[in-house]
Scaffold this active site. Structure first.
Site, short mmCIF file in Angstrom:
data_model
loop_
_atom_site.label_atom_id
_atom_site.label_comp_id
_atom_site.label_asym_id
_atom_site.label_seq_id
_atom_site.Cartn_x
_atom_site.Cartn_y
_atom_site.Cartn_z
N HIS A 65 -7.29 10.02 -1.77
CA HIS A 65 -6.70 9.84 -0.44
C HIS A 65 -7.57 10.40 0.69
O HIS A 65 -7.72 9.78 1.75
CB HIS A 65 -5.31 10.48 -0.40
CG HIS A 65 -4.40 9.91 0.63
ND1 HIS A 65 -3.04 9.82 0.49
CD2 HIS A 65 -4.66 9.39 1.85
CE1 HIS A 65 -2.51 9.27 1.57
NE2 HIS A 65 -3.47 9.01 2.41
N ASP A 80 0.84 -1.20 0.00
CA ASP A 80 0.00 0.00 0.00
C ASP A 80 0.88 1.25 0.00
O ASP A 80 1.69 1.45 0.90
CB ASP A 80 -0.89 0.01 1.24
CG ASP A 80 -1.83 1.20 1.22
OD1 ASP A 80 -2.86 1.13 0.53
OD2 ASP A 80 -1.51 2.23 1.86
N LYS A 131 -2.43 6.38 -3.96
CA LYS A 131 -3.50 7.34 -3.66
C LYS A 131 -3.21 8.72 -4.25
O LYS A 131 -2.07 9.19 -4.21
CB LYS A 131 -3.67 7.45 -2.13
CG LYS A 131 -3.75 6.10 -1.44
CD LYS A 131 -4.00 6.19 0.04
CE LYS A 131 -3.74 4.83 0.69
NZ LYS A 131 -2.35 4.61 1.10
N TYR A 189 3.37 10.00 0.80
CA TYR A 189 4.33 9.37 1.71
C TYR A 189 5.77 9.69 1.32
O TYR A 189 6.70 9.47 2.10
CB TYR A 189 4.13 7.84 1.78
CG TYR A 189 2.76 7.38 2.23
CD1 TYR A 189 1.88 8.25 2.88
CD2 TYR A 189 2.33 6.08 1.98
CE1 TYR A 189 0.61 7.83 3.27
CE2 TYR A 189 1.07 5.66 2.38
CZ TYR A 189 0.21 6.53 3.01
OH TYR A 189 -1.04 6.10 3.39
#
Ligand code: A2P
Length: 317
Positions: free
Chosen positions: A110, A43, A77, A48
């Site tokens: 997201h 994931d 996302k 990130y």
């Protein structure tokens, strides 16, 4: 390994690897180790900040013959500053380039929060865009276009309330097939589970261990520590498991996918082995009694003063 089946027959390995807060410098090795151990579901998310490194680990694992692209399930996302329809496809293309992939298995909106295109994290209200000005339905149409184009096999959302999911389902040409939300025994969200079951939307549980690594700014002083819960510990001990394994097994037995994050080889192996842990009906009942509607990831960072966003509007609660 349990799988979640999609309408077209695709199967998502229910236990995956979370990569939020897996720092560049350690996530490459973590993903390589995870794949060696047998993880097949990773994931990711643009925000990130580690997709290029994950991409390197994926490309090497495939070229070394450890795994094939088809055996992997890769989720990412769309960040909040790319909700305008014209920004959706370029955002996915950037993620695909970083991950060194030609398609994603699953692409999610997201957050139900829109930001101006040049803003990553808002500090002031004028950096945000209201959902009246940038409706989620318009972003969703662009997401549908990505699936039409074969750039992702499935599309879904993250951090959506039942009300927002319902609204999206009503106008959708392709239904959202996943909602990725915070789920653990302190935040069980039974109404969401029921709604998603009725509408055949899958759920992925994030922060299943209670997100013990969150940055200080995202912590409350009085918060209970899920991994130290005495009921969880007692059940784990009875099953010859660790508390983390009991929490992962709980998520799997509720029929959700679950994505514990780790960059530590021992904990990566331990978490994967949770797929072999079976909790009894009595264990599940005891864990059901722990619900306290405790969000560790409260979304408070979107409730910027003077904006149209508040915790009430975010969660529709
Ligand atoms: P680490 O990466 O050093 O293993 P969540 O998925 O709920 O956000 O939790 C992730 C956090 O929990 C990370 O800090 C991770 O640290 C830690 N963690 C992951 N697996 C375990 C485990 N089996 N036991 C204890 N802590 C764990």
């Amino acid at each position: 390994m349990r799988t979640l089946e999609f309408d077209n027959g695709d199967r998502l390995p229910a236990l995956g690897l979370g990569t939020w807060q897996a720092a560049p410098g350690e996530v490459y090795q973590a993903v390589k180790t995870a794949i060696q151990l047998g993880y097949r579901h990773i994931d990711c998310a643009f925000i990130y900040g580690n997709e290029a490194e994950i991409g390197r680990a994926l490309a090497e694992s495939i070229s070394e013959g450890l795994v094939s692209r088809e055996q992997l399930w890769i989720t990412s996302k769309l960040w909040n500053n790319c909700h305008a329809p014209e920004h959706v496809r370029p955002a996915l293309e950037k993620t695909l380039a970083s991950l060194q992939l030609e398609y994603l298995d699953l692409y999610l909106i997201h957050w139900p929060v829109a930001l101006k295109h040049d803003v990553m994290v808002p500090r002031t209200a004028d950096q945000m865009v209201s959902l009246e000005v940038q409706p989620l339905a318009a972003t969703w149409q662009a997401m549908e276009g990505l699936a039409d184009a074969g750039l992702c096999r499935h599309i879904g959302v993250s951090n959506f309330s039942v009300a927002k999911l319902q609204a999206l389902l009503e106008g959708a040409r392709r239904k959202p097939e996943m909602n990725q939300i915070e789920l653990h025994p302190y935040l069980q969200q039974p109404a969401m589970l029921e709604f998603c079951r009725a509408h055949k939307v899958h759920l992925t549980a994030y922060s299943p261990l209670g997100s013990p690594q969150r940055p200080a700014g995202l912590r409350a002083e009085d918060e209970p520590i899920l991994l130290q819960d005495t009921t969880v510990a007692a059940i784990a001990e009875q099953r010859g498991a660790t508390p983390a394994q009991a929490l992962i097994a709980w998520a799997l037995q509720r029929g959700t996918a679950v994505i514990p994050k780790s960059v530590n080889p021992g904990r990566l192996a331990q978490n994967l082995a949770a797929a072999e842990v079976t909790l009894s009906a009595e264990d599940m009942e005891q864990l059901a009694g722990l619900d306290r509607q405790r969000r560790y990831v409260s979304g408070a960072f979107w409730a910027v003063e003077g904006s149209t966003y508040s915790l009430e509007s975010l969660w529709d609660a």
